[in-house]
Design an enzyme around this catalytic site. Structure first.
Site, short mmCIF file in Angstrom:
data_model
loop_
_atom_site.label_atom_id
_atom_site.label_comp_id
_atom_site.label_asym_id
_atom_site.label_seq_id
_atom_site.Cartn_x
_atom_site.Cartn_y
_atom_site.Cartn_z
N GLY A 130 0.81 -1.22 0.00
CA GLY A 130 0.00 0.00 0.00
C GLY A 130 0.84 1.26 0.00
N HIS A 166 4.90 2.08 -7.75
CA HIS A 166 3.89 1.02 -7.85
C HIS A 166 3.10 1.16 -9.15
CE1 HIS A 166 4.20 1.34 -3.31
NE2 HIS A 166 4.47 0.07 -3.53
N ASP A 220 14.18 -2.57 -4.78
CA ASP A 220 14.42 -3.56 -3.73
C ASP A 220 15.15 -4.73 -4.37
OD1 ASP A 220 13.11 -2.22 -1.54
OD2 ASP A 220 11.28 -2.52 -2.68
N SER A 260 9.73 5.87 -2.81
CA SER A 260 9.56 4.85 -1.75
C SER A 260 8.43 5.31 -0.85
CB SER A 260 10.85 4.77 -0.94
OG SER A 260 10.59 4.18 0.32
N SER A 261 7.68 4.35 -0.32
CA SER A 261 6.57 4.71 0.58
C SER A 261 7.12 5.42 1.81
CB SER A 261 5.81 3.46 1.02
OG SER A 261 5.31 2.81 -0.11
#
Ligand code: PAF
Length: 273
Positions: free
Chosen positions: A28, A34, A147, A182-183
């Site tokens: 999320g 994403h 990642d 990045s979140s």
């Protein structure tokens, strides 16, 4: 867009589906990175499934599980607008039971770099990815190159466990200032963000040295570390794409990886050479 939370219900729904299935697993707090995964999945498959699940087993004691950014409503909208067919939104109880069969990250490649500072993290990642892949049974699954160690270990798991899914690596998406999306970037203040830019700058410097013919890993590491001075550096590693140590960079089979902590935020970045 269908929103499904129960694994067996999702399996049932997908059993009757026609065509290829592209799967994007996420935790999320969706961002451009994403969206890039979803866009590729949309382009290459008939059905797109996205999962949103903040996986507790990949967080160590004292890490940011409780404060990990959650934006459920905004994420649902983003998925809908991006043309996702099915959003899988399970709870921890839907995914885990009391007495679990354990999947273990490999002893070496699962416990260096990220796995060294976060021992056990990759066992949690591999466990949840194995479960999600078994639930969705996708034709292709999409993971970001940001990642890189996670991507490598997932590819290793798929190969070693003879799984029938194609893992598709997708390039890192960067903001206009160069910072990898990045979140966790939401945790950075303006000053911290400016400091964090040393990370992509150091990686570009490494790539520049290599383009000028420098291949000595120690020299490149040293210059990268100089640019990162002032940050709390977790690691700077130059490895083969199989995550094995090398003395000289081989173009087409090397990767530079950096982890640095800015304020309290751990940031990862890398460049594939
Ligand atoms: O990269 C992530 O967001 C997570 O590690 C993943 C792959 C969704 C597993 O929880």
């Amino acid at each position: 867009m269908k929103i499904i939370s129960h694994p067996l219900r999702l399996k049932e729904t997908l059993r009757d589906a026609q065509g290829s299935v592209g799967f994007v697993p996420t935790m999320g707090a969706l961002h451009e990175g994403h969206l890039e995964l979803i866009k590729n999945a949309r382009k290459e498959n008939d059905i797109v499934v996205v999962s949103i699940f903040v996986n507790p087993t990949q967080f160590l004691e004292g890490e940011d599980l409780d404060k990990y950014p959650r934006r459920d409503e905004a994420d649902k909208k983003i998925c809908e607008l991006a043309g996702v067919d099915i959003l899988f939104f399970p709870t921890a109880q839907d995914i885990y039971s009391e007495d679990e069969v354990k999947l273990q990250a490999p002893n070496v490649r699962g416990y260096i770099l990220e796995g060294f500072t976060r021992p056990g993290h990759f066992s949690g990642v591999l466990t949840v990815v194995m479960k999600l892949l078994n639930i969705v049974s996708p034709t292709r699954a999409y993971f970001g190159k940001k990642d890189a160690q996670q991507l490598h270990l997932i590819m290793l798991m798929v190969k070693q466990y003879f799984m029938s899914v194609e893992i598709v690596p997708i390039d890192t998406v960067r903001d206009s200032d160069g910072l990898a999306q990045s979140s966790r970037n939401v945790y950075l203040s303006a000053e911290q963000r400016a400091e964090a830019l040393k990370i992509p700058t150091s990686l570009y410097h490494g790539a520049k040295l290599i383009s000028q013919g420098v291949t000595d890993v120690e020299r490149i590491r040293k210059e990268i570390l100089e640019i990162l001075s002032g940050l709390e550096v977790g690691y700077v590693a130059i490895l083969s794409r199989e995550f094995e140590p090398i003395d000289t960079v081989q173009i087409g089979n090397s990767i530079i990886l950096v982890e640095a902590i800015v304020g309290e935020t751990r940031l990862l970045d890398n460049i594939w050479l």
